[in-house]
Design an enzyme around this catalytic site. Structure first.
Site, PDB file in Angstrom:
ATOM      1  CD  GLU A  93      42.811   0.818  17.018  1.00  8.55           C
ATOM      2  OE1 GLU A  93      43.093   2.023  17.124  1.00  8.55           O
ATOM      3  OE2 GLU A  93      43.285   0.067  16.165  1.00  8.55           O
ATOM      4  CG  HIS A  96      33.339   5.796  22.059  1.00  5.81           C
ATOM      5  ND1 HIS A  96      34.573   6.391  22.094  1.00  5.81           N
ATOM      6  CD2 HIS A  96      32.436   6.803  22.096  1.00  5.81           C
ATOM      7  CE1 HIS A  96      34.428   7.689  22.145  1.00  5.81           C
ATOM      8  NE2 HIS A  96      33.158   7.975  22.152  1.00  5.81           N
TER       9      HIS A  96
HETATM   10  N1  RBF Z   1      27.007   3.601  17.339  1.00  8.64           N
HETATM   11  C1  RBF Z   1      26.667   2.336  17.027  1.00  8.64           C
HETATM   12  O1  RBF Z   1      25.476   2.047  16.894  1.00  8.64           O
HETATM   13  N2  RBF Z   1      27.630   1.371  16.857  1.00  8.64           N
HETATM   14  C2  RBF Z   1      28.954   1.618  17.021  1.00  8.64           C
HETATM   15  O2  RBF Z   1      29.769   0.689  16.832  1.00  8.64           O
HETATM   16  C3  RBF Z   1      29.340   2.936  17.372  1.00  8.64           C
HETATM   17  N3  RBF Z   1      30.649   3.227  17.578  1.00  8.64           N
HETATM   18  C4  RBF Z   1      30.998   4.495  17.938  1.00  8.64           C
HETATM   19  C5  RBF Z   1      32.342   4.806  18.192  1.00  8.64           C
HETATM   20  C6  RBF Z   1      32.705   6.089  18.549  1.00  8.64           C
HETATM   21  C7  RBF Z   1      34.136   6.391  18.793  1.00  8.64           C
HETATM   22  C8  RBF Z   1      31.692   7.101  18.684  1.00  8.64           C
HETATM   23  C9  RBF Z   1      32.047   8.508  19.084  1.00  8.64           C
HETATM   24  C10 RBF Z   1      30.374   6.800  18.456  1.00  8.64           C
HETATM   25  C11 RBF Z   1      30.003   5.505  18.078  1.00  8.64           C
HETATM   26  N4  RBF Z   1      28.657   5.201  17.828  1.00  8.64           N
HETATM   27  C12 RBF Z   1      28.317   3.917  17.514  1.00  8.64           C
HETATM   28  C13 RBF Z   1      27.611   6.261  17.819  1.00  8.64           C
HETATM   29  C14 RBF Z   1      26.882   6.403  19.164  1.00  8.64           C
HETATM   30  O3  RBF Z   1      25.952   5.346  19.318  1.00  8.64           O
HETATM   31  C15 RBF Z   1      26.117   7.752  19.170  1.00  8.64           C
HETATM   32  O4  RBF Z   1      25.303   7.840  18.030  1.00  8.64           O
HETATM   33  C16 RBF Z   1      27.049   8.960  19.225  1.00  8.64           C
HETATM   34  O5  RBF Z   1      27.981   8.818  20.265  1.00  8.64           O
HETATM   35  C17 RBF Z   1      26.231  10.265  19.438  1.00  8.64           C
HETATM   36  O6  RBF Z   1      25.530  10.224  20.674  1.00  8.64           O
END
Ligand code: RBF
Length: 164
Positions: A93, A96
């Protein structure tokens, strides 16, 4: 028009990976998906004669970290021929999704150019979990398999061009 899908690849057109060393960086977010993609990549590398000792597998917390992992792997192991970056980002939503996808696609390109080696973008960017499943061994193939094939084709191309 038929869509190109490397999961329907012609096995006779894939170069052998004999003697190649390939890194694989796998994000732990959506692990059910990323493990299936990683397994597809490993099985494919083995099928094309890359030995287990020459497959360097690392895990990172999320897809955003894939670029750093690829950079660290190539910086610390000059014998690696390529790195496959595997992750799965599912639209939520908030914004990110856009930031992560943009960062990884740019990051992969930058690391590849920096080290002059193939860095493969095996990142699923889907609207929902089902679309990801479809691409992790489901009806749209396994994008990890496709990442491994791309790595083999690109390392072969690199060797071919460097010989000239
Ligand atoms: N990492 C993923 O590999 N797939 C995702 O769908 C994903 N969604 C995220 C959504 C939010 C709100 C946040 C804060 C992080 C998400 N991350 C996701 C993690 C991101 O790749 C990373 O590990 C973190 O933001 C720390 O740098």
């Amino acid at each position: 028009m038929k869509k190109t899908n490397l999961s329907d690849y012609d096995p006779t057109q894939v170069p052998s990976g004999k003697g190649r060393r390939i890194g694989i960086a796998v994000a732990e977010w959506n692990r059910e998906i990323t493990d299936a993609l990683a397994q597809g990549a490993i099985d494919t590398l083995r099928k094309y004669e890359v030995v287990d000792e020459d497959i360097r597998l690392v895990h990172v917390p999320g897809s955003f970290e894939l670029t750093t992992a690829a950079d660290l792997m190539l910086r610390n192991d000059a014998s690696l021929d390529a790195v496959i970056c595997i992750g799965c980002v599912i639209q939520g939503e908030t914004r990110h999704f856009d930031f992560i996808c943009e960062a990884v696609s740019q990051g992969v390109t930058n690391v590849s150019l920096k080290f002059e080696k193939p860095v493969i973008f095996s990142l699923l960017t889907t609207n929902n979990f089902e679309q990801a499943l479809d691409r992790a061994g489901g009806k749209h193939g396994n994008k990890g398999v496709e990442g491994a094939i791309t790595a083999l084709k690109m390392t072969a191309l690199q060797k071919e061009l460097e010989r000239k």
